[in-house]
Design a protein around this motif. Structure first.
Motif, PDB file in Angstrom:
ATOM      1  N   ILE A 306       8.417 -15.216 -17.685  1.00 13.22           N
ATOM      2  CA  ILE A 306       8.351 -16.624 -18.347  1.00 13.22           C
ATOM      3  C   ILE A 306       8.187 -16.420 -19.859  1.00 13.22           C
ATOM      4  CG2 ILE A 306       6.046 -16.617 -18.037  1.00 13.22           C
ATOM      5  CD1 ILE A 306       6.732 -19.623 -16.968  1.00 13.22           C
ATOM      6  N   PHE A 309       9.276 -19.352 -22.519  1.00 12.54           N
ATOM      7  CA  PHE A 309       8.390 -20.509 -22.401  1.00 12.54           C
ATOM      8  C   PHE A 309       7.169 -20.088 -23.214  1.00 12.54           C
ATOM      9  CE2 PHE A 309       4.837 -22.458 -19.839  1.00 12.54           C
ATOM     10  CZ  PHE A 309       5.435 -23.787 -20.175  1.00 12.54           C
ATOM     11  N   CYS A 349      13.032 -21.196 -19.544  1.00 14.08           N
ATOM     12  CA  CYS A 349      11.962 -20.709 -19.741  1.00 14.08           C
ATOM     13  C   CYS A 349      11.686 -18.964 -19.747  1.00 14.08           C
ATOM     14  CB  CYS A 349      10.722 -21.047 -18.707  1.00 14.08           C
ATOM     15  SG  CYS A 349      11.313 -20.370 -16.994  1.00 14.08           S
ATOM     16  N   ASP A 360      12.748 -26.735 -22.466  1.00 14.45           N
ATOM     17  CA  ASP A 360      12.906 -25.456 -23.308  1.00 14.45           C
ATOM     18  C   ASP A 360      13.854 -25.696 -24.632  1.00 14.45           C
ATOM     19  OD1 ASP A 360      11.006 -23.451 -21.931  1.00 14.45           O
ATOM     20  OD2 ASP A 360      12.295 -24.353 -20.354  1.00 14.45           O
TER      21      ASP A 360
END
Length: 776
Positions: A306, A309, A349, A360
């Protein structure tokens, strides 16, 4: 275009001598600059207390502070270490995803492929028998995590006591699922994956004791949602449906495996990937899960990696908390990382998924543009349909935080970016409607004060928002480690929502407030010593002048620029008041200009003992001498004042003063002396000056006419267009003008827009919060 201020080549000041002169002021007994400052360090009681003693005409004012010098550097080092070790994402473990991984059998036998996942499940059952986020109770989260873990244990017929505790929790809390308010915080894909778990539980003989009506309702919602989804949509492209793959029916696995990500996962979701592995035995899926389980010691997060993000939201938090200046190089590395993945297709992300979402993408667009990267708003166009913007295609309800991110991104539009204009209209109306209906819960995030964040964005657009005001408000809105994110389960992002960030930001802001009080004492005393009240300069106007400067230029090492701005604003008000009171303003201005450009040394010598006008001239000459570090810079600043006075009118005096502030800040900083060192395009510099003067004059005229910045018709549209052009000139950075200088123009313009935009009561409230109310 107005004639721009002249561009005299100046020399760099000697930094140490200049800052000593400006920061520390005269020695005790020297009243040339109008105030005395004594600083004493004393031990006070058991806590180390640092006392700053200000002596004003024999009266002492003591400003005390707890000694945080040892704590602050440590917190900054801790944050810096976290940022330098940033990787694929520091995220909490999901019991739900871990349970799916625990169910996977070995490819060549009937034993668990990942026994460490079973151990994690046993070790992380909560005291009430459930699994899920321990600190925040959301019944959907507890139910889906708990049922998945019970199924995993039952699949291997182990730990019956833990199974029964989990089943007891499910039976006792089933009624909570019927709460109508649950729709405010609906887990992603809950209507699809929870029925699938119930089917698995029934197949395993687990008795969840839910009534037949409740079961029918659960399955009816699942069937209703699946009926809206074209069957081919799941198999043809990367869509949000793949996040809930384990709940889907009639899956064509041959086609699904073609949608694997490069790391072998299904949309970076361990649960979906585990289900695909169980159905296909695919070796790439196995490799992905094996890496996850090893990294998280048996557990699995709801997403991984991730990385994008985390990089984006961490930078956003540091900027809004007002501590980004401590981490300039680390932030640059974060944004360089994000920029490598930027394209017109947008961002997601994680960098491993060929998919994008508006949240995002909007956050990436805004942060990259604000930091000088060349990004196009075309990336946002794909999220538009029929005049509305969405996060994911075919989403059943829109996200508040996605609209919030989109609205913030639209604030930094350049001229001609019509896509952003449409997005701004939509997102503003969406947020406004949600606020009016008091519906301010979001489907992706449970923060401390989302209503406060949305309210500030709506009430204070970017062009009117000063950095220190935004930070002071965000310190009350940011929840630190208490903020919770929502996906298929609740999860935590440990770097983005971090108590160390909050503690460091509070300590930094408290230090800023102490600095402000010290500097304000000095400038008030200077105004009093120069008898500026007789020219209409009130203590309140001195306070506001300093507040605007300090809210825009707040860094401790930029006191010279901050105080130069504030004192210039105060003197401009005094001179304007002097002209207004004159029975013949034009004659008075002509005489004032003549004396201003005369023998300044003799004027400084005789001004204090002369007439009222001579006294004001004396103060202005001394101010010019005080800000300047050589004859060239003195002449330059004097010429700036002369041009302002020559073009002065009672109506335009405030707006025209904007360029005086810019010039004062640039001369104080020494940057103006470097203009000849730069490959400077003088036309572009003059264009910046024209935009600054034009915008400030328009917003001041609007305020004088009693019009708000939202109800000024054509004037408002002209200002908005010029603000976009100013943003382009400042943020694009292709003019040869250095970044701090470009931002000086922007700071000054935003301060003028702020005053015109806000009511006097709002300004007073902000002054109180930013400078005087302790951060708790």
């Amino acid at each position: 275009m107005q004639t721009s201020l002249l561009h005299f080549p100046l020399l760099r000041p000697t930094a140490k001598q200049w800052r000593q002169k400006f920061m520390y002021q005269p020695q005790v007994g020297d009243r040339r600059h109008g105030w005395i400052m004594k600083v004493s360090n004393e031990e006070a009681h058991e806590a180390s207390i640092k006392q700053v003693v200000l002596e004003v005409d024999g009266t002492k004012d003591v400003i005390s502070q707890k000694d945080e010098k040892k704590k602050m550097p440590q917190m900054i080092n801790d944050i810096r270490s976290m940022m330098r070790s940033i990787g694929d994402g520091e995220i909490s473990i999901s019991a739900y995803d871990t349970a799916w991984v625990a169910i996977v059998k070995k490819m060549d036998g009937d034993s668990p492929q990942f026994p460490s996942s079973i151990r994690w499940i046993i070790q992380n059952q909560l005291s009430d028998g459930s699994w899920g986020d321990e600190a925040f109770f959301l019944v959907q989260d507890r139910m889906i995590n708990t049922l998945a873990c019970v199924i995993a244990l039952k699949s291997w017929n182990i730990h019956e006591d833990e199974q029964e505790k989990g089943l007891s929790f499910i039976r006792e809390n089933w009624w909570r699922l019927e709460d109508e308010e649950l729709d405010d915080w609906m887990l992603g894909g809950f209507e699809i994956i929870f029925p699938r778990l119930l089917e698995m539980a029934v197949d395993l003989g687990l008795d969840v004791h839910c009534d037949e009506y409740a079961l029918r309702d659960v399955f009816a919602k699942r069937d209703q949602k699946l009926a809206r989804i074209p069957k081919d949509l799941l198999h043809n492209a990367h869509t949000s449906l793949l996040f809930s793959l384990e709940g889907m029916q009639d899956v064509d696995w041959k086609r699904i495996l073609k949608l694997r990500c490069p790391d072998g996962s299904i949309m970076s979701c361990p649960a979906s990937t585990a289900y695909a592995l169980m159905q296909t035995g695919d070796n790439k899926c196995l490799e992905f899960l094996d890496g996850i389980i090893k990294k998280f010691n048996g557990g699995a997060p709801t997403f991984y990696p991730i990385d994008l993000f985390e990089h984006l939201w961490l930078v956003d938090r540091l900027v809004r908390l007002g501590i980004s200046t401590y981490f300039t190089s680390e932030i640059k590395e974060c944004l360089e990382y994000v920029y490598r993945y930027w394209s017109d297709k947008g961002l997601f992300c994680t960098s491993d998924v060929p998919f994008s979402d508006i949240d995002d993408t909007a956050m990436g667009f805004r942060l990259l543009r604000l930091h000088g990267y060349h990004v196009s708003p075309r990336a946002l166009k794909q999220f538009e349909m029929d005049g509305e913007f969405f996060c994911f295609a075919r989403e059943s309800n829109k996200s508040l935080t996605c609209a919030y991110s989109l609205y913030r991104a639209c604030q930094v539009a350049f001229p001609g970016e019509d896509d952003l204009q449409r997005a701004e209209i939509f997102s503003h109306q969406f947020l406004h409607d949600r606020r009016d209906s008091h519906n301010l819960k979001d489907k992706w995030l449970i923060p401390k004060d989302l209503s406060g964040e949305v309210g500030y964005a709506l009430d204070m657009p970017w062009k009117a928002s000063l950095p220190r005001i935004e930070t002071r408000m965000y310190l009350e809105q940011y929840g630190g480690s208490n903020d919770v994110w929502i996906a298929k389960v609740l999860y935590r992002m440990y770097l983005i929502n971090n108590d160390i960030l909050l503690q460091a930001a509070k300590a930094d802001f408290s230090s800023f407030q102490r600095m402000c009080r010290l500097e304000l004492h000095g400038i008030k005393k200077w105004s009093k010593w120069k008898n500026l009240e007789m020219y209409g300069v009130s203590p309140k106007s001195v306070l506001q002048a300093y507040f605007l400067a300090a809210s825009s230029i707040f860094e401790p090492n930029r006191a010279t620029e901050r105080l130069g701005w504030a004192r210039t604003a105060v003197l401009a008000e005094a001179v304007s008041s002097h002209f207004r009171r004159s029975t013949s303003p034009d004659t008075t201005r002509e005489g004032f200009v003549s004396k201003l450009t005369g023998d300044r040394c003799n004027n400084i010598e005789s001004g204090a003992k002369g007439s009222t006008e001579s006294s004001l001239l004396h103060a202005l000459h001394e101010h010019i001498s005080f800000l300047s570090f050589d004859d060239a810079s003195s002449d330059n600043l004097c010429e700036s004042w002369k041009q302002w006075i020559v073009t002065w009118t009672s109506r335009d005096c405030q707006g025209n003063a904007a360029l005086l502030l810019v010039r004062a800040v640039e001369i104080c900083s020494g940057r103006h002396g470097c203009l000849t060192d730069q490959k400077l395009d003088l036309y572009k510099y003059s264009w910046l000056e024209h935009l600054t003067s034009s915008i400030c004059r328009k917003v001041c005229a609007r305020a004088q006419d009693g019009q708000s910045t939202e109800n000024a018709g054509d004037s408002n549209r002209q200002v908005d267009l010029q603000m976009k052009e100013l943003a382009r000139c400042v943020l694009k950075g292709d003019s040869g003008i250095n970044e701090p200088t470009r931002h000086t123009f922007l700071h000054v313009v935003k301060s003028f827009y702020y005053v015109a935009h806000c009511s006097p009561e709002t300004v007073d409230s902000h002054i109180s919060k930013v400078m005087f109310e302790d951060v708790i």
